[in-house]
Design an enzyme around this catalytic site. Structure first.
Site, PDB file in Angstrom:
ATOM      1  CG  ASP A 120       5.710 -10.139   1.955  1.00 57.64           C
ATOM      2  OD1 ASP A 120       5.768 -11.345   2.467  1.00 57.64           O
ATOM      3  OD2 ASP A 120       4.941 -10.320   1.150  1.00 57.64           O
ATOM      4  CB  THR A 125      -0.995  -0.235   1.412  1.00 54.88           C
ATOM      5  OG1 THR A 125      -1.510  -0.900   1.433  1.00 54.88           O
ATOM      6  CG2 THR A 125      -2.230   1.010   1.417  1.00 54.88           C
TER       7      THR A 125
END
Length: 353
Positions: free
Chosen positions: A292, A170
């Protein structure tokens, strides 16, 4: 309640958005705008928790409205857009200006069956994001994040960098653009990148063309079996829904299970780079939600690679870089342009070409 402002010029589409959100009693539509100027005014007056933003609007485009909102009253923006090529590029411009996610409009086919559920899930997700006054959207200079106060260590002297690995989620389109623009045209190491894009394949496939146009660099999706040594100066993206790794000096693509619910996964790329290149690689973990890439970046640092995490002040979402900082995976914590400058400094004189 999650308070939502709908921005859409089509009355039919506004009705569909309103009806889809009404299925969740915790989502409340507090206003509707048919053009960008009205959207900016309603954000100022209503202070919604989420804005759903169409791109093609009269009077003021969705792109310009996004810039105003992120400069004046930062609010999580979910772009709801079609997969038309022109609109795709405008959508990525909006993501670079601070919008946090994108959802494709209904196609009018069987894929629409769960569209309302996907809309409600996306609205809930973006409502949890604490957005910043975005540096790309500062209009008259407002909202520029302060320069990082992180101490800067001396450049590493040692192995020539053979590859750069980047991971972002994002907020990534803007951060990647800033970093890649700051690299000189003669910067030779190939850049391998995983960018999470939670959208349909047309959106994801267009990303390479958009990023090339923004940065002036050669950007393409990875192809199985390509030798890394033949990729000098190029930016290589993990394809949609495929893991990207390097093994025995060539690119490998994989349908292995997702990691942290992500495929492609930043961790998967970073771990392969750590094993393949060790101290002759650099890893950079940029803005994004989740974790991640943090463990993979730690693996790279443990193998002698130089490692970076984006600083909180410049992140749209300080999630993945924060996890890396907590693990002490990043040797440097810097904004994207300064990461690029440090990468250049770490190349021995005369090795840029």
């Amino acid at each position: 309640m999650i308070r939502v402002l709908l921005v859409e010029d089509s009355p039919t589409m506004r009705h569909h958005l309103r009806e889809s959100l009404a299925a969740d009693p915790e989502l409340q539509v507090v206003g509707e705008a048919a053009d960008g100027a009205q959207a900016v005014d309603l954000v100022r007056r209503l202070r919604p928790d989420v804005v759903t933003m169409d791109m093609m609007l009269p009077t003021m485009s969705g792109m310009v409205a996004t810039e105003h909102i992120m400069a004046e009253h930062p609010t999580p923006i979910l772009v709801v857009s079609s997969a038309d090529r022109q609109e795709l590029f405008t959508t990525y411009n909006a993501l670079a200006a601070g919008a946090v996610d994108v959802l494709e409009k209904p196609r009018g086919d069987a894929s629409d069956a769960d569209w309302g559920l996907r809309l409600r899930s996306a609205v809930r997700l973006v409502s949890r994001i604490r957005v910043i006054t975005h540096p790309r959207a500062r209009l008259d200079g407002r909202g520029r994040p302060p320069a990082s106060a992180e101490p800067v260590a001396e450049p590493r002297v040692g192995d020539l960098l053979r590859v750069i690995a980047l991971g972002a989620s994002t907020g990534g389109p803007g951060a990647l653009t800033e970093l890649l623009r700051a690299l000189p045209a003669v910067f030779h190491p190939p850049v391998l990148c995983v960018q999470h894009i939670a959208a349909s394949e047309p959106f994801a496939v267009a990303f390479s063309d958009w990023l090339a146009g923004q940065t002036g660099r050669d950007v393409s999706y990875a192809r199985e079996g390509t030798p890394v040594g033949a990729l000098g100066g190029r930016v290589i993206l993990a394809p949609p829904d495929r893991h990207l790794t390097v093994r025995d000096g060539v690119l490998r693509l994989s349908d292995a299970p997702p990691r942290h619910s992500c495929r492609p996964s930043v961790d998967v790329l970073f771990e392969s780079i750590a094993a393949e290149f060790g101290p002759s690689a650099a890893g950079c973990l940029l803005t994004g939600m989740g974790r991640d890439g943090a463990e993979g970046l730690l693996r790279m640092r443990g193998r002698g690679a130089i490692t970076f995490a984006q600083d909180e002040a410049s992140c749209v979402v300080y999630g993945m870089p924060r996890e890396a900082a907590l693990l002490d995976a990043a040797a440097y914590v810097l904004p994207p342009a300064r990461i690029a400058a440090r990468l250049v400094e770490m190349q021995p004189a005369g090795s840029q070409r």
